[in-house]
Design a protein around this motif. Structure first.
Motif, PDB file in Angstrom:
ATOM      1  N   PHE A  24      -3.814  -3.321   4.101  1.00 33.80           N
ATOM      2  CA  PHE A  24      -2.536  -2.125   4.082  1.00 33.80           C
ATOM      3  C   PHE A  24      -2.433  -0.809   4.563  1.00 33.80           C
ATOM      4  O   PHE A  24      -0.468  -0.714   5.517  1.00 33.80           O
ATOM      5  N   MET A  80       3.032   4.652   2.274  1.00 34.08           N
ATOM      6  CA  MET A  80       1.844   3.510   1.212  1.00 34.08           C
ATOM      7  C   MET A  80       2.358   3.869  -0.306  1.00 34.08           C
ATOM      8  O   MET A  80       2.196   3.394  -1.537  1.00 34.08           O
ATOM      9  N   SER A  85       2.670  -3.357  -0.491  1.00 32.03           N
ATOM     10  CA  SER A  85       2.435  -3.980   1.024  1.00 32.03           C
ATOM     11  C   SER A  85       2.991  -5.441   1.691  1.00 32.03           C
ATOM     12  O   SER A  85       3.709  -4.852   2.584  1.00 32.03           O
TER      13      SER A  85
END
Length: 134
Positions: A24, A80, A85
């Motif tokens: 990710f 993030m 993702s």
């Protein structure tokens, strides 16, 4: 035996999560770089480095560029927390498209023009506020 099996299962879970997180993060780093952010960083390094004497310029550029990995990593952590993702994967696909590449290539210039417009607007508001303050 059950405790050993539990520990192995737990270790595998953490390993899989670490791999997912790493993948990710790598994809997030790719996204950030595709957006044209690197060009903006290069511009900042060049602008700040303009004051560095020519004989020290190469050393400065090497040191400044060495800070980019950490900067990208910190930015990836921010993205993030805001995107999944799957969302980052979609953004990567967009920025790999012709339209995404065009947007990325114009991003720095658009941001600069937007800041100029915003500064002018801010000055107008400041003048307006002064009129109402008297």
């Amino acid at each position: 035996m059950k405790k050993l099996l539990f520990i192995v299962t737990l270790a595998c879970t953490f390993s899989i999560q670490a791999q997912d997180s790493s993948a990710f993060k790598q994809q997030t780093l790719e996204f950030i770089k595709l957006t044209g952010t690197g060009d903006a960083f290069d511009n900042v390094i060049a602008q700040i480095g303009a004051q560095v004497p020519a004989e020290k310029k190469e050393a400065y550029l090497e040191a400044a560029n060495a800070t980019l990995d950490n900067l990208y990593s910190q930015l990836a952590e921010v993205y993030m927390k805001e995107f999944t993702s799957e969302e980052i994967a979609e953004l990567v696909m967009f920025y790999q498209s012709d339209l995404g590449k065009k947007l990325a290539s114009k991003q720095t210039a658009l941001a600069q023009k937007g800041m100029t417009i915003g500064q002018k607007w801010g000055m107008e508001l400041g003048q307006m506020a002064q009129q109402y303050s008297n």
